[in-house]
Design an enzyme around this catalytic site. Structure first.
Site: not given
Ligand SMILES: O=C(O)[C@H]1O[C@H](OP(=O)(O)OP(=O)(O)OC[C@H]2O[C@@H](n3ccc(=O)[nH]c3=O)[C@H](O)[C@@H]2O)[C@H](O)[C@@H](O)[C@@H]1O
Length: 183
Positions: A171, A174-177
């Site tokens: 993990r 994600y964690d460290e980043g």
């Molecule tokens: O609780 C958390 O840890 C996370 O909560 C939310 O995440 P969430 O809405 O639950 O997750 P997703 O529905 O997967 O949304 C992430 C969004 O980022 C977008 N994304 C992901 C990766 C990337 O490189 N670029 C990017 O635009 C995905 O397409 C997606 O729309 C936040 O978006 C995250 O930054 C946070 O880490």
């Protein structure tokens, strides 16, 4: 020539002031807000709330890695809404007043799929957004879960808590980043 003490005290360069246009009537009635990761679960609900305010213009930048246009379909075509397919690891030149930076794979199956890419998204993506905020004088909010503290030894975690992350664990991308961005 040696720097004097006031030079040393002032070595931290302040961000530029927002353009005076920001305080004009036009800008007050049109807050331009960038939501990265706005096609995701939390992002799309945030967009719904922001769009309720008629003074807001909302721009979503998302690479659809885990999100979907479907989550935003009610806003596509709305004059105050714009959707951009964009990967935050690439720079984005755009004039905005506020940035909500949510773009990151959140679920373990996705962030472990390509750990190097996850680190790039966390680090380079956030540096790009901080750079944008600095250039245009925008306020920025970076979100993440308390998972970034790893397996914490304290509950709840105060701001001063360093976390208990395994730097070589699966993990860690994600964690460290995410945790490095709190520097
Ligand atoms: O609780 C958390 O840890 C996370 O909560 C939310 O995440 P969430 O809405 O639950 O997750 P997703 O529905 O997967 O949304 C992430 C969004 O980022 C977008 N994304 C992901 C990766 C990337 O490189 N670029 C990017 O635009 C995905 O397409 C997606 O729309 C936040 O978006 C995250 O930054 C946070 O880490």
């Amino acid at each position: 020539m040696a720097a004097n003490s006031s030079d040393r005290e002032n070595h931290t360069k302040q961000p530029p002031l927002p353009s005076p246009l920001r305080f004009s009537k036009f800008y007050q009635s049109n807050m331009r807000i960038l939501v990265t990761g706005g096609a995701g679960f939390i992002g799309s609900h945030l967009v719904d709330r922001l769009m309720e305010n008629e003074k807001n213009e909302v721009i979503v930048a998302d690479n659809y890695f885990t999100g979907s246009k479907d989550n935003l379909k009610k806003w596509i075509g709305h004059p105050r809404f714009e959707l951009i397919r964009h990967d935050v690891t690439e720079s984005l030149m755009i004039e905005v007043d506020q940035i909500y930076h949510l773009a990151c794979p959140a679920s373990p199956i996705f962030y472990k799929y390509n750990p190097v890419k996850t680190i790039k998204t966390n680090v380079i993506g956030t540096l790009n957004m901080l750079g944008l905020a600095k250039r245009v004088g925008a306020r920025i909010l970076l979100t993440s879960t308390s998972e970034v503290y790893g397996d914490p030894l304290e509950h709840p975690q105060p701001e001063s808590y360093w976390g208990n992350v395994n730097p070589i664990g699966v993990r860690s991308c994600y964690d460290e980043g995410s945790v490095s961005l709190r520097l």
